[in-house]
Design an enzyme around this catalytic site. Structure first.
Site, PDB file in Angstrom:
ATOM      1  N   HIS A   1      -1.848  -5.438   1.597  1.00  0.00           N
ATOM      2  CA  HIS A   1      -3.100  -6.168   1.440  1.00  0.00           C
ATOM      3  C   HIS A   1      -2.741  -7.590   1.048  1.00  0.00           C
ATOM      4  O   HIS A   1      -1.777  -7.805   0.309  1.00  0.00           O
ATOM      5  CB  HIS A   1      -3.945  -5.535   0.327  1.00  0.00           C
ATOM      6  CG  HIS A   1      -5.059  -6.431  -0.132  1.00  0.00           C
ATOM      7  ND1 HIS A   1      -6.255  -6.499   0.547  1.00  0.00           N
ATOM      8  CD2 HIS A   1      -5.137  -7.337  -1.142  1.00  0.00           C
ATOM      9  CE1 HIS A   1      -7.026  -7.406  -0.055  1.00  0.00           C
ATOM     10  NE2 HIS A   1      -6.377  -7.917  -1.075  1.00  0.00           N
TER      11      HIS A   1
ATOM     12  N   ASN B   1      -1.886  -0.475   7.416  1.00  0.00           N
ATOM     13  CA  ASN B   1      -1.222  -1.741   7.713  1.00  0.00           C
ATOM     14  C   ASN B   1      -0.328  -2.250   6.582  1.00  0.00           C
ATOM     15  O   ASN B   1      -0.042  -3.423   6.484  1.00  0.00           O
ATOM     16  CB  ASN B   1      -2.262  -2.781   8.153  1.00  0.00           C
ATOM     17  CG  ASN B   1      -3.376  -2.919   7.156  1.00  0.00           C
ATOM     18  OD1 ASN B   1      -3.260  -2.429   6.026  1.00  0.00           O
ATOM     19  ND2 ASN B   1      -4.458  -3.579   7.533  1.00  0.00           N
TER      20      ASN B   1
ATOM     21  N   GLU C   1     -10.092 -10.433  -6.955  1.00  0.00           N
ATOM     22  CA  GLU C   1      -9.116  -9.342  -6.866  1.00  0.00           C
ATOM     23  C   GLU C   1      -8.070  -9.413  -7.990  1.00  0.00           C
ATOM     24  O   GLU C   1      -7.733  -8.393  -8.584  1.00  0.00           O
ATOM     25  CB  GLU C   1      -8.410  -9.394  -5.507  1.00  0.00           C
ATOM     26  CG  GLU C   1      -9.337  -9.093  -4.334  1.00  0.00           C
ATOM     27  CD  GLU C   1      -8.708  -9.358  -2.968  1.00  0.00           C
ATOM     28  OE1 GLU C   1      -9.377  -9.101  -1.965  1.00  0.00           O
ATOM     29  OE2 GLU C   1      -7.540  -9.822  -2.904  1.00  0.00           O
TER      30      GLU C   1
ATOM     31  N   TYR D   1     -12.538  -2.610  -2.374  1.00  0.00           N
ATOM     32  CA  TYR D   1     -13.024  -2.635  -0.995  1.00  0.00           C
ATOM     33  C   TYR D   1     -14.548  -2.585  -0.915  1.00  0.00           C
ATOM     34  O   TYR D   1     -15.079  -2.140   0.101  1.00  0.00           O
ATOM     35  CB  TYR D   1     -12.414  -1.464  -0.217  1.00  0.00           C
ATOM     36  CG  TYR D   1     -10.976  -1.707   0.195  1.00  0.00           C
ATOM     37  CD1 TYR D   1     -10.589  -2.900   0.819  1.00  0.00           C
ATOM     38  CD2 TYR D   1      -9.999  -0.749  -0.017  1.00  0.00           C
ATOM     39  CE1 TYR D   1      -9.272  -3.128   1.206  1.00  0.00           C
ATOM     40  CE2 TYR D   1      -8.679  -0.963   0.377  1.00  0.00           C
ATOM     41  CZ  TYR D   1      -8.320  -2.158   0.986  1.00  0.00           C
ATOM     42  OH  TYR D   1      -7.018  -2.389   1.381  1.00  0.00           O
TER      43      TYR D   1
ATOM     44  N   LYS E   1       0.834  -1.193   0.000  1.00  0.00           N
ATOM     45  CA  LYS E   1       0.000   0.000   0.000  1.00  0.00           C
ATOM     46  C   LYS E   1       0.886   1.268   0.000  1.00  0.00           C
ATOM     47  O   LYS E   1       2.107   1.178   0.249  1.00  0.00           O
ATOM     48  CB  LYS E   1      -0.914  -0.037   1.226  1.00  0.00           C
ATOM     49  CG  LYS E   1      -1.897  -1.224   1.231  1.00  0.00           C
ATOM     50  CD  LYS E   1      -2.789  -1.185   2.476  1.00  0.00           C
ATOM     51  CE  LYS E   1      -3.781  -2.336   2.522  1.00  0.00           C
ATOM     52  NZ  LYS E   1      -4.674  -2.248   3.714  1.00  0.00           N
TER      53      LYS E   1
HETATM   54  P1  IDP Z   1      -7.720  -7.327   5.571  1.00  0.00           P
HETATM   55  O1  IDP Z   1      -6.945  -6.246   4.819  1.00  0.00           O
HETATM   56  O2  IDP Z   1      -6.935  -7.874   6.726  1.00  0.00           O
HETATM   57  O3  IDP Z   1      -8.265  -8.408   4.671  1.00  0.00           O
HETATM   58  P2  IDP Z   1     -10.364  -6.109   5.634  1.00  0.00           P
HETATM   59  O4  IDP Z   1     -11.412  -6.338   6.665  1.00  0.00           O
HETATM   60  O5  IDP Z   1     -10.583  -6.675   4.285  1.00  0.00           O
HETATM   61  O6  IDP Z   1      -8.979  -6.601   6.261  1.00  0.00           O
HETATM   62  O7  IDP Z   1     -10.166  -4.535   5.549  1.00  0.00           O
HETATM   63  C1  IDP Z   1      -9.497  -3.921   4.496  1.00  0.00           C
HETATM   64  C2  IDP Z   1      -8.641  -2.784   5.029  1.00  0.00           C
HETATM   65  O8  IDP Z   1      -9.476  -1.789   5.659  1.00  0.00           O
HETATM   66  C3  IDP Z   1      -7.668  -3.182   6.132  1.00  0.00           C
HETATM   67  O9  IDP Z   1      -6.483  -3.751   5.622  1.00  0.00           O
HETATM   68  C4  IDP Z   1      -7.433  -1.882   6.846  1.00  0.00           C
HETATM   69  O10 IDP Z   1      -6.526  -1.037   6.133  1.00  0.00           O
HETATM   70  C5  IDP Z   1      -8.821  -1.259   6.799  1.00  0.00           C
HETATM   71  N1  IDP Z   1      -9.624  -1.628   7.977  1.00  0.00           N
HETATM   72  C6  IDP Z   1     -10.297  -2.786   8.194  1.00  0.00           C
HETATM   73  N2  IDP Z   1     -10.962  -2.802   9.360  1.00  0.00           N
HETATM   74  C7  IDP Z   1     -10.720  -1.591   9.903  1.00  0.00           C
HETATM   75  C8  IDP Z   1     -11.156  -0.975  11.157  1.00  0.00           C
HETATM   76  O11 IDP Z   1     -11.897  -1.550  11.974  1.00  0.00           O
HETATM   77  N3  IDP Z   1     -10.706   0.283  11.378  1.00  0.00           N
HETATM   78  C9  IDP Z   1      -9.895   0.939  10.508  1.00  0.00           C
HETATM   79  N4  IDP Z   1      -9.480   0.421   9.346  1.00  0.00           N
HETATM   80  C10 IDP Z   1      -9.879  -0.835   9.047  1.00  0.00           C
HETATM   81 MG    MG Z   2      -9.688  -8.173   3.147  1.00  0.00          MG
END
Ligand code: IDP
Ligand code: MG
Length: 166
Positions: free
Chosen positions: A125, A122, A136, A51, A11
């Protein structure tokens, strides 16, 4: 164990922090093969499609801005990793979604942070399951951008304008 593929995105925070090398090195522990890679300038359409499952979340708008690079650099490194058990192997090294809960030695645990606006920055992805990986990978890559034909293809005869070097 099944042969799978996973879409990995470094990212914009990962790129701006110069973490590309570290992340790819760490990922090589999986012994998976990179079968496609490119730098992408993420459009709003691509971000929202990628997303789409989170569109009802309160952090959605911030998340779209984040992946489009509003806060770091307008670039993402998209890669496809291929091999046995790819989804699980990659997710293990990447760590859980919340960087504060991720294992300290995982990529997200090491390099991720939670912003004041409440987004999990984070760094990477990684596809959650094989169904999501297929969706994806098809969203981010054309068949001719991958060295393997991972999913069935079809030939279509279309007339399009293409850009060439002058
Ligand atoms: P993942 O990336 O671990 O698969 P997802 O639930 O698909 O998690 O969420 C996509 C992205 O959205 C996450 O990588 C993170 O950057 C952001 N995200 C997910 N949940 C939260 C949250 O509760 N608070 C803030 N950002 C979140
Ligand atoms: Mg995800």
């Amino acid at each position: 164990m099944a042969v799978e593929q996973s879409l990995i995105l470094i990212k914009p925070d990962g790129l701006v922090k110069s973490l590309t090398g570290n992340i790819i090195s760490k990922m090589s522990e999986t012994e998976l093969k990179i079968v496609g890679a490119k730098i992408v300038q993420v459009t709003k359409e691509l971000a929202e499609e990628h997303y789409h499952h989170l569109r009802e979340e309160k952090f959605f708008d911030e998340l779209i801005k984040y992946i489009m690079g509003e806060y770091h650099t307008k670039r993402v490194l998209a890669m496809v990793y291929h091999g046995e058990n790819a989804i699980k192997l990659v997710r293990k090294i990447v760590g859980v979604t919340d960087p504060e809960r991720a294992e300290p030695i995982s990529i997200r645990g090491k390099y991720g942070r939670v912003t004041r606006a409440g987004v999990f920055e984070n760094v990477v992805h990684a596809s959650e399951n094989t169904k999501e990986a297929e969706r994806e990978i098809k969203l981010w890559f054309r068949p001719d951008e991958l060295v393997y034909t991972l999913y069935p293809t079809e030939i279509k005869n279309v007339k399009i304008d293409k850009v060439f070097w002058k």
